[in-house]
Every structure is written in C-alpha cells, then in structure tokens.
Design a protein around this motif. Structure first.
Motif, PDB file in Angstrom:
ATOM      1  N   THR A  13       1.033  -1.038  -0.019  1.00 48.85           N
ATOM      2  CA  THR A  13      -0.073  -0.097   0.018  1.00 48.85           C
ATOM      3  C   THR A  13       0.873   1.431   0.004  1.00 48.85           C
ATOM      4  O   THR A  13       0.358   2.349  -0.869  1.00 48.85           O
ATOM      5  N   VAL A  14       2.077   1.262   0.776  1.00 52.96           N
ATOM      6  CA  VAL A  14       2.881   2.458   0.742  1.00 52.96           C
ATOM      7  C   VAL A  14       3.649   2.614  -0.426  1.00 52.96           C
ATOM      8  O   VAL A  14       3.565   3.652  -0.917  1.00 52.96           O
ATOM      9  N   THR A  15       3.912   1.350  -1.022  1.00 55.59           N
ATOM     10  CA  THR A  15       4.532   1.547  -2.230  1.00 55.59           C
ATOM     11  C   THR A  15       3.610   1.991  -3.437  1.00 55.59           C
ATOM     12  O   THR A  15       3.799   3.053  -4.206  1.00 55.59           O
ATOM     13  N   ASP A  17       0.773   3.827  -3.052  1.00 57.45           N
ATOM     14  CA  ASP A  17       0.579   5.551  -2.775  1.00 57.45           C
ATOM     15  C   ASP A  17       1.824   6.350  -2.826  1.00 57.45           C
ATOM     16  O   ASP A  17       1.750   7.312  -3.692  1.00 57.45           O
ATOM     17  N   LEU A  18       3.045   5.774  -3.224  1.00 54.60           N
ATOM     18  CA  LEU A  18       4.320   6.704  -3.375  1.00 54.60           C
ATOM     19  C   LEU A  18       4.165   6.585  -5.215  1.00 54.60           C
ATOM     20  O   LEU A  18       4.646   7.721  -5.569  1.00 54.60           O
ATOM     21  N   ILE A  19       3.917   5.663  -5.370  1.00 55.20           N
ATOM     22  CA  ILE A  19       3.786   5.516  -7.127  1.00 55.20           C
ATOM     23  C   ILE A  19       2.726   6.700  -7.603  1.00 55.20           C
ATOM     24  O   ILE A  19       3.048   7.315  -8.555  1.00 55.20           O
ATOM     25  N   ASP A  20       1.697   6.253  -7.042  1.00 53.41           N
ATOM     26  CA  ASP A  20       0.359   7.105  -7.300  1.00 53.41           C
ATOM     27  C   ASP A  20       0.808   8.823  -7.379  1.00 53.41           C
ATOM     28  O   ASP A  20       0.318   9.469  -7.914  1.00 53.41           O
ATOM     29  N   LYS A  21       1.385   8.959  -6.117  1.00 50.65           N
ATOM     30  CA  LYS A  21       1.809  10.508  -5.936  1.00 50.65           C
ATOM     31  C   LYS A  21       2.820  10.919  -6.899  1.00 50.65           C
ATOM     32  O   LYS A  21       2.744  12.104  -7.390  1.00 50.65           O
ATOM     33  N   LEU A  22       3.972  10.168  -7.124  1.00 52.35           N
ATOM     34  CA  LEU A  22       5.008  10.340  -8.159  1.00 52.35           C
ATOM     35  C   LEU A  22       4.283  10.574  -9.734  1.00 52.35           C
ATOM     36  O   LEU A  22       4.452  11.508 -10.161  1.00 52.35           O
ATOM     37  N   ILE A 136      11.693  10.466 -17.013  1.00 49.23           N
ATOM     38  CA  ILE A 136      10.622   9.805 -17.036  1.00 49.23           C
ATOM     39  C   ILE A 136      10.629   8.069 -17.499  1.00 49.23           C
ATOM     40  O   ILE A 136      10.210   7.193 -16.893  1.00 49.23           O
ATOM     41  N   GLU A 137      11.472   7.894 -18.465  1.00 45.39           N
ATOM     42  CA  GLU A 137      11.882   6.505 -19.024  1.00 45.39           C
ATOM     43  C   GLU A 137      12.535   6.003 -17.652  1.00 45.39           C
ATOM     44  O   GLU A 137      12.319   4.557 -17.471  1.00 45.39           O
ATOM     45  N   LEU A 138      13.410   6.582 -17.011  1.00 47.40           N
ATOM     46  CA  LEU A 138      14.150   5.938 -15.842  1.00 47.40           C
ATOM     47  C   LEU A 138      13.187   5.667 -14.682  1.00 47.40           C
ATOM     48  O   LEU A 138      13.158   4.675 -14.157  1.00 47.40           O
ATOM     49  N   GLU A 139      12.443   6.671 -14.332  1.00 48.65           N
ATOM     50  CA  GLU A 139      11.224   6.364 -13.390  1.00 48.65           C
ATOM     51  C   GLU A 139      10.378   5.265 -13.765  1.00 48.65           C
ATOM     52  O   GLU A 139      10.072   4.350 -12.861  1.00 48.65           O
ATOM     53  N   ASP A 140       9.846   4.907 -14.878  1.00 50.76           N
ATOM     54  CA  ASP A 140       9.271   4.141 -15.293  1.00 50.76           C
ATOM     55  C   ASP A 140       9.811   2.651 -15.059  1.00 50.76           C
ATOM     56  O   ASP A 140       9.215   1.776 -14.852  1.00 50.76           O
ATOM     57  N   GLN A 141      11.070   2.560 -15.511  1.00 44.10           N
ATOM     58  CA  GLN A 141      11.985   1.419 -15.025  1.00 44.10           C
ATOM     59  C   GLN A 141      11.866   1.091 -13.459  1.00 44.10           C
ATOM     60  O   GLN A 141      11.690  -0.136 -13.384  1.00 44.10           O
ATOM     61  N   LEU A 142      12.081   2.145 -12.634  1.00 43.69           N
ATOM     62  CA  LEU A 142      12.017   1.864 -11.473  1.00 43.69           C
ATOM     63  C   LEU A 142      10.564   1.583 -11.001  1.00 43.69           C
ATOM     64  O   LEU A 142      10.498   0.481 -10.019  1.00 43.69           O
ATOM     65  N   LEU A 143       9.664   2.192 -11.335  1.00 41.95           N
ATOM     66  CA  LEU A 143       8.018   2.086 -10.969  1.00 41.95           C
ATOM     67  C   LEU A 143       7.833   0.468 -11.424  1.00 41.95           C
ATOM     68  O   LEU A 143       7.126  -0.213 -10.671  1.00 41.95           O
ATOM     69  N   SER A 144       8.377   0.128 -12.520  1.00 40.57           N
ATOM     70  CA  SER A 144       8.006  -1.179 -12.958  1.00 40.57           C
ATOM     71  C   SER A 144       8.628  -2.416 -12.151  1.00 40.57           C
ATOM     72  O   SER A 144       8.020  -3.307 -11.632  1.00 40.57           O
ATOM     73  N   ALA A 145       9.894  -2.244 -11.677  1.00 41.48           N
ATOM     74  CA  ALA A 145      10.455  -2.864 -10.701  1.00 41.48           C
ATOM     75  C   ALA A 145       9.736  -2.759  -9.070  1.00 41.48           C
ATOM     76  O   ALA A 145       9.532  -3.972  -8.501  1.00 41.48           O
ATOM     77  N   MET A 146       9.400  -1.836  -8.967  1.00 46.24           N
ATOM     78  CA  MET A 146       8.509  -1.555  -7.727  1.00 46.24           C
ATOM     79  C   MET A 146       7.255  -2.325  -7.635  1.00 46.24           C
ATOM     80  O   MET A 146       6.805  -2.883  -6.680  1.00 46.24           O
ATOM     81  N   LEU A 147       6.696  -2.284  -8.856  1.00 47.49           N
ATOM     82  CA  LEU A 147       5.428  -3.154  -8.943  1.00 47.49           C
ATOM     83  C   LEU A 147       5.433  -4.610  -9.161  1.00 47.49           C
ATOM     84  O   LEU A 147       4.379  -5.074  -9.006  1.00 47.49           O
ATOM     85  N   ASP A 148       6.518  -4.783  -9.523  1.00 43.84           N
ATOM     86  CA  ASP A 148       6.743  -6.534  -9.725  1.00 43.84           C
ATOM     87  C   ASP A 148       6.729  -7.161  -8.515  1.00 43.84           C
ATOM     88  O   ASP A 148       7.495  -6.913  -7.399  1.00 43.84           O
ATOM     89  N   ARG A 149       5.845  -8.018  -8.393  1.00 42.49           N
ATOM     90  CA  ARG A 149       5.695  -8.898  -7.040  1.00 42.49           C
ATOM     91  C   ARG A 149       6.094 -10.217  -7.169  1.00 42.49           C
ATOM     92  O   ARG A 149       6.326 -11.028  -6.714  1.00 42.49           O
TER      93      ARG A 149
END
Length: 149
Positions: A13-15, A17-22, A136-149
């Motif tokens: 949930t914290v992750t 929320d962080l992604i949504d805010k970014l 943005i491209e770099l962020e998307d790479q990081l966000l993708s990793a953060m969403l990978d469960r």
C-alpha cells in the motif's frame, strides 16, 4: 492474517501510494510544461511570468519528490527488494543528471529573486524536455520494478 502478511500488504500500500503520488506530480508537471511551451514566441507578460512561476514550483516539487521520497525510501533501507535496488543503482546517475537540468532551469526562470530573461527560454525548454523524457523513462523502469511482485 498473520502479522507478516499484514506487513507485506502495508508495504504494498505504501509503495502504491508513493507511485500514485509520483505519477500525479509528473502529470501536473507535464501539463504545466506544455502550457509554457505552447506560448512560443515568448514575450514578457504577466501571464507568462505567472505561468513560468507556477511551472517552476511544480517542476521543483516533482524533482524533489523523486529524490527525497522515491530514492530516499531506497537509500534509507525501507525498500528491501534486491530487484528494485539494482534498478535504482543503475539509473541513479542519469536520474541525477536530468534532475540537475530541472534545478538549473528553475534557478534561471523562477522570477521570485531575479529579473526574467527570455532570450534562451525556447532552447532551455527544449533541453529540459529532453532531460525530462529521460527521467520519465528511468522512473518508469524503477516503478516497474517496484510493482513487480
């Protein structure tokens, strides 16, 4: 539900929320960027001054959020997934470069403490746009990793 399962759900949930805010910060910044870019040719006016001031504030907020919230979470040990940490370490140098361009743009065009010069605004926006695309491209790479469960 065990306390470990609850903890995992809480971290997810914290992750999220962080992604949504970014993503919300990014969207607002892109809208303001397009508003400023759409005013070319640039002539000194109260509306341009206000729009630039507003854009600079949103740009700084977005830039700071990425550094202090997203990367801060990783550097302070709150992020424990090795895949996320690997991606963050890989992208960080280019992420910093893109952020520096944003900070330099703000320093030049935030009119709160100096006279606004528009001679290079078009070129500076172009350079900023290129660096924002990289970020943005770099962020998307990081966000993708953060969403990978």
């Amino acid at each position: 539900m065990s306390s470990q399962e609850g903890s995992v759900e809480e971290r997810r949930t914290v992750t999220q929320d962080l992604i949504d805010k970014l993503l919300a910060e990014r969207q607002e910044m892109l809208v303001r960027f397009c508003e400023v870019a759409g005013l070319e040719p640039y002539h000194r006016s109260t509306s341009l001054d206000q729009l630039l001031q507003s854009f600079c504030q949103v740009l700084v907020d977005y830039t700071a959020f990425g550094h202090f919230e997203v990367f801060g979470r990783i550097s302070n040990g709150s992020e424990r997934r090795s895949g996320v940490i690997r991606v963050a370490e890989k992208i960080y140098p280019e992420f910093v470069k893109a952020s520096e361009v944003a900070v330099n743009f703000n320093d030049k065009y935030d009119i709160s403490d100096h006279q606004l010069e528009l001679d290079h605004l078009s070129d500076d926006l172009s350079q900023l746009g290129e660096e924002l695309a990289v970020r943005i491209e770099l962020e998307d790479q990081l966000l993708s990793a953060m969403l990978d469960r």
